[in-house]
Design a protein around this motif. Structure first.
Motif, PDB file in Angstrom:
ATOM      1  N   PHE A   2      11.950   2.698   1.750  1.00 59.06           N
ATOM      2  CA  PHE A   2      11.605   1.384   1.210  1.00 59.06           C
ATOM      3  C   PHE A   2      10.094   1.226   1.089  1.00 59.06           C
ATOM      4  O   PHE A   2       9.325   1.914   1.754  1.00 59.06           O
ATOM      5  N   GLU A   3       9.720   0.316   0.203  1.00 63.65           N
ATOM      6  CA  GLU A   3       8.305  -0.013   0.044  1.00 63.65           C
ATOM      7  C   GLU A   3       8.032  -1.347   0.737  1.00 63.65           C
ATOM      8  O   GLU A   3       8.780  -2.300   0.567  1.00 63.65           O
ATOM      9  N   ILE A   4       6.943  -1.426   1.480  1.00 63.16           N
ATOM     10  CA  ILE A   4       6.607  -2.648   2.197  1.00 63.16           C
ATOM     11  C   ILE A   4       5.088  -2.775   2.261  1.00 63.16           C
ATOM     12  O   ILE A   4       4.378  -1.782   2.354  1.00 63.16           O
ATOM     13  N   GLU A   5       4.610  -4.027   2.179  1.00 63.23           N
ATOM     14  CA  GLU A   5       3.175  -4.261   2.196  1.00 63.23           C
ATOM     15  C   GLU A   5       2.731  -4.523   3.635  1.00 63.23           C
ATOM     16  O   GLU A   5       3.437  -5.178   4.400  1.00 63.23           O
ATOM     17  N   VAL A   6       1.550  -4.047   3.987  1.00 63.60           N
ATOM     18  CA  VAL A   6       1.023  -4.282   5.331  1.00 63.60           C
ATOM     19  C   VAL A   6       0.220  -5.590   5.325  1.00 63.60           C
ATOM     20  O   VAL A   6      -0.647  -5.776   4.477  1.00 63.60           O
ATOM     21  N   THR A   7       0.534  -6.504   6.238  1.00 65.65           N
ATOM     22  CA  THR A   7      -0.191  -7.783   6.282  1.00 65.65           C
ATOM     23  C   THR A   7      -1.452  -7.613   7.130  1.00 65.65           C
ATOM     24  O   THR A   7      -1.642  -6.608   7.822  1.00 65.65           O
ATOM     25  N   GLU A   8      -2.277  -8.627   7.096  1.00 64.03           N
ATOM     26  CA  GLU A   8      -3.596  -8.509   7.746  1.00 64.03           C
ATOM     27  C   GLU A   8      -3.488  -8.317   9.259  1.00 64.03           C
ATOM     28  O   GLU A   8      -4.194  -7.520   9.861  1.00 64.03           O
ATOM     29  N   GLU A  26       0.367   3.438  -1.302  1.00 65.11           N
ATOM     30  CA  GLU A  26      -0.266   2.951  -2.523  1.00 65.11           C
ATOM     31  C   GLU A  26      -1.397   2.031  -2.101  1.00 65.11           C
ATOM     32  O   GLU A  26      -1.204   1.116  -1.319  1.00 65.11           O
ATOM     33  N   ARG A  27      -2.576   2.349  -2.612  1.00 72.63           N
ATOM     34  CA  ARG A  27      -3.771   1.608  -2.179  1.00 72.63           C
ATOM     35  C   ARG A  27      -4.623   1.401  -3.415  1.00 72.63           C
ATOM     36  O   ARG A  27      -4.732   2.297  -4.247  1.00 72.63           O
ATOM     37  N   GLU A  28      -5.195   0.263  -3.538  1.00 68.08           N
ATOM     38  CA  GLU A  28      -5.967  -0.010  -4.753  1.00 68.08           C
ATOM     39  C   GLU A  28      -7.041   1.047  -4.942  1.00 68.08           C
ATOM     40  O   GLU A  28      -7.760   1.410  -3.995  1.00 68.08           O
ATOM     41  N   GLY A  29      -7.131   1.535  -6.145  1.00 64.96           N
ATOM     42  CA  GLY A  29      -8.158   2.539  -6.443  1.00 64.96           C
ATOM     43  C   GLY A  29      -7.675   3.970  -6.251  1.00 64.96           C
ATOM     44  O   GLY A  29      -8.344   4.913  -6.634  1.00 64.96           O
ATOM     45  N   ALA A  64      -4.698  -3.128   5.882  1.00 62.40           N
ATOM     46  CA  ALA A  64      -4.000  -4.307   5.351  1.00 62.40           C
ATOM     47  C   ALA A  64      -3.947  -4.212   3.835  1.00 62.40           C
ATOM     48  O   ALA A  64      -4.858  -3.643   3.220  1.00 62.40           O
ATOM     49  N   ASP A  65      -2.874  -4.732   3.261  1.00 59.88           N
ATOM     50  CA  ASP A  65      -2.640  -4.712   1.808  1.00 59.88           C
ATOM     51  C   ASP A  65      -2.166  -3.357   1.295  1.00 59.88           C
ATOM     52  O   ASP A  65      -1.851  -3.232   0.103  1.00 59.88           O
ATOM     53  N   ASP A  66      -2.130  -2.340   2.150  1.00 59.95           N
ATOM     54  CA  ASP A  66      -1.512  -1.075   1.728  1.00 59.95           C
ATOM     55  C   ASP A  66      -0.040  -1.331   1.407  1.00 59.95           C
ATOM     56  O   ASP A  66       0.631  -2.127   2.082  1.00 59.95           O
ATOM     57  N   LEU A  67       0.429  -0.662   0.358  1.00 58.73           N
ATOM     58  CA  LEU A  67       1.857  -0.718   0.044  1.00 58.73           C
ATOM     59  C   LEU A  67       2.444   0.615   0.471  1.00 58.73           C
ATOM     60  O   LEU A  67       2.191   1.647  -0.153  1.00 58.73           O
TER      61      LEU A  67
END
Lengths: 228, 228, 228, 228, 228, 228, 228, 228
Positions: H148-154, H182-185, H200-203
Motif C-alpha cells: 500500500f501507499e501511505i503518506e508520512v505525517t509531520e 516517492e519524494r518531491e524532486g 514527513a510528506d514522503d509517500l
C-alpha cells in the motif's frame, strides 16, 4: 405460384425464405416498419409495408391473380379478416396460422385451411427430446400408430440380426414394420428385405401400429428411453 | 420425471401443458411477471417468477434433483447460459430451443440437445399446405426419402387396385412402400399386404426413397398437386 | 332481452347506458382494465375484463342464452372474430360497428348486421349544421328523397298560409308533403290537413321526393341556407 | 364556402371528405403529425400540422375570411378554446362537437352550435338495430312522434291492402301516416294515395305521432320486433 | 375565504401553500395522481384527484359556495373551460394563469382575471439580476416610471449627503423621489425628510418617473450597472 | 453583454427573448432536441443542443469571454454544476434559478446569485389577485412595508380630496406616502404635491410602512378588499 | 462508523455490502423504488427511498451524526449537490464517484474526495489481461514505477536461482525488488532474502522503478507477454 | 494486436480509449445505435453497429484474424455467447467482464479469462477512501498481505528516522518492507536502503505480510485512520 404472405414475423420470415427459394413469385404484406425493412433487406421479393386488412394493400399485392395467400400474423382476428378478404377475391388457396385452438372451428366454418397451434407442435418435439431421447423424429398416423426414426445401439437385441431372425425371435410383431434403413455410405436409405441384417448405428425408420412403446424401443437398445 | 422448463412464452406454454398432462413433476422459471401469472393460473405446477440465469432461481427450482431441463426463451444467449448452469449441476438431460441456426454449433459444442429453428419447421408446414395440398403430413428421411400421408381420390390410377396390381402396372416402383392404410372403421390402420385393395378416400402412409414427387402423387389422384 | 356488448369505449359506453336504462339484462366484455373499471363504476350491469375473442370470455358472458350481441370495438378484425364466434353459438341477433367501409361486404357475407362508418354519420350531421343550418334534423329515404325538420321564419313565403293555399300558389309541389307540425303548446305534433295554417316559428317535418333543395327551403324562409 | 376543420381524427376525416367532395374550399388544422400526414395524402385540401389554439395556426388557416369553422377534436376544452378564438375573428358559423353532455351549456352560453354526444347517436342506432330490427332508419319528432322506415313482410296484416282498406280495418289510426313507399323499380319513392296498395317487401316511411309502438309495427308484420 | 385551486403543479403547489397558511378553506382539484398524492401529503386541505373540467369534480369541490377559483394548469384550453364552468356557477372571483399571450383577449372577453405569462415575469427578474445587478427589486409604474430598491455604495455621490444637499447638487431631479430607507437597526424603514442623510449601505426605495436609468443608478454608486 | 443562457424551457424561453431583444449577444445551451429546435426557430441567437454540464459545451458556448451565465434548468443539481463550472472559468456574473428553497444556502455558499422559488412568486401574485383584488401590483420593502398600486373608486373617502385635506382628515397617516398618480392623459405619472387632488379612477402608487392593510385600502374605496 | 451511502446502483450495491459486512452502521438513500426495494431485501441496513438532494432525506438519514457520506449516483451533478449539502452539515468525510474527468476539478475545488472515472480503472484491468496476460495484478507508483504480481514459468531464466545468483547474472537490476513470494503451502507469503531460491510456479510480487517492461517480464519466463 | 471489443458502454468506452491509444488495431461491436454513434465520433477505430452474438457481425469484425476479444456488455449471458463464438473461431485471447459472481465458474469452465465483479472493485476503493483515508492506493497479495501507499505525517513516529533506526525501535517488524519512497524532486522513486531517512510528506510504498493494520499505519502518523 404467385403467393401472398401476410406477416413477416417469426413464422413469416422462414416462410418467405422457403417460398422464394422454391422459385415462387412472392409478395409480402407486413404492417410493422422494422420487420418490413428487415425482410426487404433479406429476401428477393416485393415487401409492402401496409395493413393487410386494408383493401388497397391487398390490391397492391396483386390479390386478383394470387394462387395462394398464407396469413401468419400473431393475431387470429387479423388472420381471419385477411382470409375473408382473400375469399372475396376468390384466392384459390388460403392458409392461416391459428393461435387459439378454440378458434379452429371458426376458420374451418368459413373454409380456410389452418395450421393449428404451431407452438404446440414445437412443444411436443421438445418434450419428446426429453421424454424419449432415442426417437430422432416421428409422425403420428391416426390415434396410436406412429412412424419414427430410432438408432440401433451396439448391444441392442436386434443388432446383427436379419429381419427374419428378428421376427422369429418375436422381437418385431406383425404390427411393426421396418420401413427404411439409413446407414453410412448408403443413399438413398436401404429398403429392407427379410434377409437384410440390422447393424449397430443404423438409423431405422419404423412403423408401429401401436406407437413407439417401451417394449418396442427396447428392441433397438434404448431400455432407458421411457417416460417415468 | 422431474422437469425444469425455462420460459413460459409461446413455446413454453404448450410445453408446460404437455409435460404436466404426461404426469411429470414440472417447475417453471419465467422472468416476466405477466407470463408467470398466466402460467400459474393455468397449469398445475410450480411457477417461479425469476431470472433463470440466476443461481438462486435454479436452486429454488430444485436443479439438484432435476431429470431434465428444457430452455425455451427467445434469446439464444439466455438459453446457453441456462444450459451451462444446468451442466454445472449435472442435469442428465438438457434441451434447448435455438433461434439462430448459426448458433447450433455452439450448443452442440457444449453438448446440449437442441431444436433448431422451430419457426422454420412451422413455415415449412405452411408452405407444404399451399404447395402440395394433398400431402396431409410428412417426415423427411435423410436427404431425399420421405414418409407422407396422402388421400386417394375417386379417379386415382391406384383406386380399386390391389398392391400387386399396382406394382404390375408400374404405378409403384421398388422405391415406394405403402406403409399403412387409414380407412374409416379400421383402427389401428390396416397393414397392407400384396392383395390389399386400395380404395378411394383411403388415407395412405407412403414411403418413397425419392420423396413425394409429382409422378408419385399423380398415382393417388392429385395431378394438380405440384409446385409450379 | 339478454344483450352482450363487446367494448366499453366511446361508442360502447353510451350503448351500455341505453341498453341498461331500457331494462335489458346487459353483460359487457372489455379488454382494457381502465375502461372496464370505469364502466363497472357507472353502469348497473356485469362487466367482464376480458378478451372477447377468447371463448371462455364469451362463455362467462352467457353467450349460450344471449338474445343479441353488439360488437363495438374500434378494430374491424376484432369485431368480425367476435361476430363469427357469436354465430357459432347461434346468437339470434348480431350487430357490429364497421370502421372501414371496404369491410362492409365481408360482414354482410357472413350475415352480420352492421352499422357502417359511424363517424361518417356524425361528420354528415356536422357538415349539415354548417351547410344548411336551417335543417334541424333529417333522414334519407332511398337515393334522393328526404324527410327533414325545418323552422318557418317570420317572412317565409309559406307563413300564414294554409296547405291548400300553399299548393295553389305552387309553393309545395306534389313531391312534397308536410308530415307534422311541432308548435308550442301542441303535443303530439299537429297532423296537418289541407286547411291547417302554417305559422312562423312552426317546426315542420317535411317529406320531399327530391330532398331539401334550395327552391324548397326558400319556401320556409331560408334563402341563405344553401351550400355555396 | 371556405371552411376550417379543426381535427382530422375519427370524426374529422369523414367530415373533410364530405366537405371537399361538396365543392367547398377546406383548410384543416391537425396537431398530430401522423394524422396530418394521412389526411394530406387522402384529401384534396390544405392540411396545417399545428395547434389550432395557437393564433398563428388560425391565421395561417385564413380565419379572417372563413365562412365556417368546425371543431372536432376529442377534447371539449380544446374545442371551446378554438371556438372562442374563432369568435374573436368573427367567423359567421361556428360548430363544435361536444363530448361531455354537461359541457353543452357552456358552449351554448358563448353562442356556439354544437353536436352533442355523437357517440350516443351511434349507440342509439346500434341499440335500435337490436331492439327493433325491423326499423331500418328513424328520426325523432319532438318527444314521442317518430318517422321511421319499415319493411312489409309477406304475411303482414297490411300486405295487399290499400290505405283506405287499412284505415277501415283500423290497422292505421289517425296518428299514423304512410309518407312514402320505396318499391323496387320505383324511383323516387311512391307517394301513397288512398287507393295505393301496400305490397310485401315494400319499404315504408311511416310517421306516427306516438312512435313505433309494437301495436303499430305488428301491422307491418313484425310481431317479434319488441323490446322485451 | 373558500378557494378552489385547480392544478397542483409548479404554480399550484406554492399557491396552495400560501392560501392554506393565510387561513382560507382550500379545495384542490388535480388530475394527476402523483401530484394529487404529493399535495395531499403536504398541505392541510382537501385534494380531489379528478378532472376539473368534469362537472362532478367541481360539485364535489363545493363550487356552489366557493368565494374564488384559481386555475393554474399548464394548458390554457383547460383553464378556460374551468373558468367558464366556474362562471356557470357564479363564482364571484375567478383568476387564471394564461400561458400564451395571444389567449389573453379570450380570457378577458369572458371576464376572467388573468396572470399573463408568469414565466416571462421570472425571466425579466433573472435578466435584471444580470443586466442591472445593483437593483434588488423593482416595480413598473405605467410605461416608463419605476419604483426600485438599490443599495448605496461607499463612494457613491449621494453617500453622506442629505436629500436637500443631493437635490441642490442636482443628483436627484424632480422626477425622482426617495420613498423609503432600509437601514440596519431601523424597522419599519426610515421615511426620508429633506434633512435625512443618506449613508453607505442604505437600501433605498426610489421612485423615478423615467425608470432606473444609468445616470440615476450612478448617483447611488453603481456606474458599472448598465446594460452594455 | 455576452450572455450564456442554460436551458430553453418555460423560464429560459422568455429570458432568451428579453436578452436578445435588449441587444445582447446570447448563446443558449439546451439538452433537449425539441426545445433546442423550437428556440432555434424563434430567437436570433446561437443555440447549442448539448449538455451544459459538459465542458466542451461550455467551451463551444464561449464561456471564456462570457459576461454572464444564467442557469434556468428545472433541476437544482444541474444548475449548481453549471454554476461551479462557470466559476472555474471566472464568469463575472452568474445567476441561477433555485427550485427547492432548502438549496438556497448551497448556492449562496458558493457565491452564486439566485432567484428563489420562481413559482412561489407567481403563486403569491395569483393569491393576491383573489385575496386583495384592488391591488394591481405591489413590491415588498423589508418585512412589512410595501409599495402598491391601487385604483381610486368613485365613492372612496379620498376621492376629490387634495393630499393636504386627506392628511388633515387622517385618511393618510405619516407612514403612508402617495408616490405617483397614473391618470389618463398624463405621462409620465403625476408626481403628487400637497395640493394635488386625488380623483376617482386614478391609479395611485402608494408607499405604506405597514403594508396594504384594510384600514388603508378602505381609504381608496375598497372596503371589501380583505382576506376573510 | 456511521456511513451514509447515496445510490444503490451498480457501484452502490457492492459498497453497501462491504460497508455493512465491515460492521459499520449504514444508511442508504436511493431514489429509484426498484433499486431501493432490492437493496432493502439484501442488506441489513436502513434504506430510504428518497431523493438525496432533498434536505429532509438527508435529515432522515441522520446526516447530523454521520462520520462519512459516499455519493455513488451516475450523475455528477447529483453527486456534487449531495456533497455540498453534506458539507453544510459538516460531515467529516465526504467521497464521491466522478464520471466525467473534466468535472474532477470542480469536486476538488469544493474539497470533496473523489474516485475518478471508475470504469476507466476496470477498462485498464481488462486491457492488461489481454496485453500482458502474465501480470496477475499490479499497482502504479508515480509515473513509471510499478508493483506487480507475476508467475514464474518452468523454463524462466530466474527459475531455480537464488536472488543473489539472479543479481549476479544481471537478471534483476538495482531498480527491481522482489517484494514477496506466494508459494503453495506458505502463508503469509515468503519474505525473500538473498539466498532465497525462486522456483517455478512461484507467484512473485515485484517492484520495478521502470514498470513491467518486456525485458523484465522475460526474466520470469513470459517472452510472449508484450504489447505488439 | 488486433482486438475486438464487444460493447461500447461504461466499461467499453474507456477500454476502447486505452486500446486505441496503445497503438492496437481495434474493432468495436455495439448493438445500441446511440452508443455506436458516440463511439464512432470519439475513437479512431471501426465501430460496427450490430449484435455481436450474430455470426455475421463477428465475421465483419474480422474475428478470423483477431488476437484478442474482450466482451464488456452488461449481460453475462450475452458475454458468454460471444466468448463461445470467439472460441469457435479460435481467438487466442478471450476476456470477459462477469457481473454475477455465481457465473464465474461457467466462464472458467469454458476457458475464458474473466474480470469478476468490476463494480465491487470500485466499491472497495470507495470504502477504503472512507475507512482508511491515509491509504492512497493498495494491492492485495494472497489472503492477508498487502502492498500500500501511505503518506508520512509531520509528527509520525517514523518521521526523520532511518530505516535501521525504525527497525531498532521496533517501528517496523520483519513482516514489513518499505519498497519505495516517492519524494518531491525524485523520479523514479527512491529505493530505500538501511540508512535512508524517512521524511514527513514522503509517500511510501509499503509491503506488510499482515496488511495495513492500525498498529502499522500509526507508525506513519495516522492513528485516526481506523475502521471503527
Amino acid at each position: 405460384m404467385y403467393i401472398i404472405i401476410v406477416g413477416a414475423g417469426d413464422i413469416g420470415q422462414p416462410l418467405i425464405d422457403i417460398a422464394t427459394r422454391s422459385g415462387n413469385e412472392v409478395v409480402v404484406i407486413e404492417n410493422d416498419p422494422e420487420r418490413a425493412d428487415r425482410a426487404a433487406g433479406e429476401y428477393d421479393c416485393l415487401i409492402l409495408e401496409d395493413d393487410a386488412t386494408d383493401h388497397n394493400a391487398l390490391q397492391d399485392a396483386g390479390i386478383e391473380r394470387a394462387d395462394a395467400l398464407i396469413s401468419t400474423t400473431d393475431r387470429d382476428a387479423t388472420n381471419i379478416m385477411v382470409c375473408l378478404l382473400a375469399q372475396e377475391h376468390a384466392v384459390p388457396n388460403i392458409v392461416s396460422v391459428v393461435h387459439d385452438p378454440e378458434h379452429m372451428n371458426v376458420f374451418r366454418q368459413i373454409g380456410v385451411n389452418t395450421m393449428e397451434n404451431p407452438q404446440e407442435l414445437i412443444a411436443e418435439y421438445l418434450y419428446r427430446a426429453v421424454a424419449r431421447p432415442a426417437i430422432v423424429d416421428y409422425m403420428r398416423i391416426g390415434e396410436q400408430a406412429e412412424v419414427f426414426e430410432i438408432e440401433v445401439t451396439e448391444n441392442a437385441p436386434i443388432a446383427e440380426k436379419t429381419l427374419i431372425e428378428a421376427a422369429e425371435e418375436d422381437l418385431l410383431s406383425e404390427d411393426v414394420l421396418i420401413v427404411a434403413i439409413e446407414r453410412e455410405g448408403e443413399d438413398p436409405p436401404v429398403t429392407p428385405r427379410g434377409n437384410t441384417r440390422i447393424e449397430a448405428d443404423d438409423l431405422l425408420t419404423v412403423y408401429s401400429a401401436f406407437g413407439a412403446e417401451p417394449e418396442l424401443t427396447d428392441v433397438f437398445g434404448h431400455p432407458e428411453d421411457r417416460i417415468q
